[in-house]
Design a protein around this motif. Structure first.
Motif, short mmCIF file in Angstrom:
data_model
loop_
_atom_site.label_atom_id
_atom_site.label_comp_id
_atom_site.label_asym_id
_atom_site.label_seq_id
_atom_site.Cartn_x
_atom_site.Cartn_y
_atom_site.Cartn_z
N GLU A 158 -30.23 56.76 156.23
CA GLU A 158 -28.52 57.63 156.36
C GLU A 158 -28.70 57.21 158.17
O GLU A 158 -27.31 56.71 157.74
CB GLU A 158 -29.22 59.00 156.77
CG GLU A 158 -28.01 59.74 155.73
CD GLU A 158 -28.82 61.76 155.25
OE1 GLU A 158 -28.13 61.83 153.85
OE2 GLU A 158 -30.24 61.69 155.81
N GLY A 207 -22.40 47.67 154.32
CA GLY A 207 -22.10 48.19 155.26
C GLY A 207 -22.83 48.47 156.23
O GLY A 207 -22.86 49.29 157.12
N TRP A 208 -23.80 47.89 156.77
CA TRP A 208 -25.05 48.11 157.63
C TRP A 208 -24.82 46.78 158.74
O TRP A 208 -24.29 45.27 157.55
CB TRP A 208 -26.50 48.00 157.05
CG TRP A 208 -26.47 49.44 156.70
CD1 TRP A 208 -25.82 49.96 155.31
CD2 TRP A 208 -27.12 50.29 156.58
NE1 TRP A 208 -26.32 51.43 155.24
CE2 TRP A 208 -27.50 51.52 155.75
CE3 TRP A 208 -28.21 50.49 157.98
CZ2 TRP A 208 -28.00 52.67 155.93
CZ3 TRP A 208 -28.38 52.49 157.96
CH2 TRP A 208 -28.67 52.91 157.33
N PRO A 230 -25.61 52.11 160.08
CA PRO A 230 -24.07 51.81 159.21
C PRO A 230 -22.75 51.36 160.60
O PRO A 230 -23.79 51.76 161.42
CB PRO A 230 -23.75 53.29 159.22
CG PRO A 230 -25.71 53.86 158.97
CD PRO A 230 -25.99 53.39 160.16
#
Ligand code: SAM
Length: 231
Positions: A158, A207-208, A230
């Motif tokens: 997360e 997306g990181w 992220p």
């Protein structure tokens, strides 16, 4: 040398349950039964663990933070994470490694802080964690498998992902020394190097972005450490 193409993972599992387990248990241990090269690798790896702990603790506390230690080996990262109050899920493809890690953790930690140990290859891991850490495991992944592995780890995280890998920049250096890293029958496990750009691209695709970078080098040990968050 053995052809490992599609059967890489089986070869790796078998290696880390047998000769590889014995070899790395010594390298990751603290006894004198290591040669000069192995001692150097032990020191280099200890620096990677230390730098990882710094990345994870320099701007916040680990108390109550959920951490997945994917490919935990003998628990050299899982144990200090648990000592800092993290809620640790530790797993490895090798049952022998997990048993060793669990034994070490039980000797050093109160039962309420023990990591949750599991024999599992990292592609089979599921769930969500604040942080996913995977140290010195990418060396077992050819480039065409590395992207998927990185994407899967990122999908479990997360807030951040921390990875370390043998960087391709040191290719020629490593090539010269690799024979000493994997002598004898253990040569059947190939070592794969990764370029930082490839790892960065794999993270970006899902997306990181890389937020911190570190590098550990000793005479026989090279490891690039990156933290990603992220985008
Ligand atoms: N991360 C630990 C550390 O830094 O102390 C251990 C590093 S050791 C060089 C590599 C570990 O990755 C071994 O314990 C091996 O069994 C594990 N491993 C290799 N391929 C794996 C996979 N596909 N899934 C889970 N673990 C794997």
């Amino acid at each position: 040398a053995e052809e490992v193409g599609g059967g890489d993972k089986e070869v790796v599992r078998e290696y880390f349950n047998s000769t590889g387990f014995e070899r790395w248990r010594k390298i990751y241990g603290d006894t004198d039964e290591v040669n000069r090269v192995q001692k150097d690798i032990r020191l280099g790896h200890a620096k990677t663990v230390e730098n990882t702990m710094l990345m994870l603790t320099e701007d916040r506390s680990l108390a109550g933070v959920t951490v997945c230690d994917a490919g935990c080996g003998t628990g050299l990262l899982s144990i200090p994470l648990a000592k800092e109050g993290a809620i640790v899920s530790a797993s490895d493809i090798s049952a022998a490694m997990v048993a060793e890690a669990e034994m070490k953790a039980k000797a050093q930690l109160p039962s309420e802080n023990l990591p949750k140990f599991e024999v599992n290859d990292l592609e089979s891991l599921s769930g969500k964690y604040d942080t996913v850490v995977c140290l010195d495991v990418l060396i077992h992944y050819p480039q065409n498998k590395a992207d998927g592995m990185i994407a899967h780890l990122a999908s479990l995280a997360e807030k951040r992902v921390i990875l370390s890998f043998a960087p391709k920049t040191f290719y020629y250096d490593i090539l010269k020394r690799i024979g000493e890293l994997f002598p004898g029958p253990s040569k059947a496990t190939r070592a794969y190097l990764h370029s930082e750009a490839d790892v960065e691209r794999a993270l970006r695709k899902v997306g990181w972005k890389i937020s911190k970078r570190g590098l550990t080098t000793t005479q026989f040990y090279f490891s690039r450490l990156i933290e990603a968050v992220p985008m």
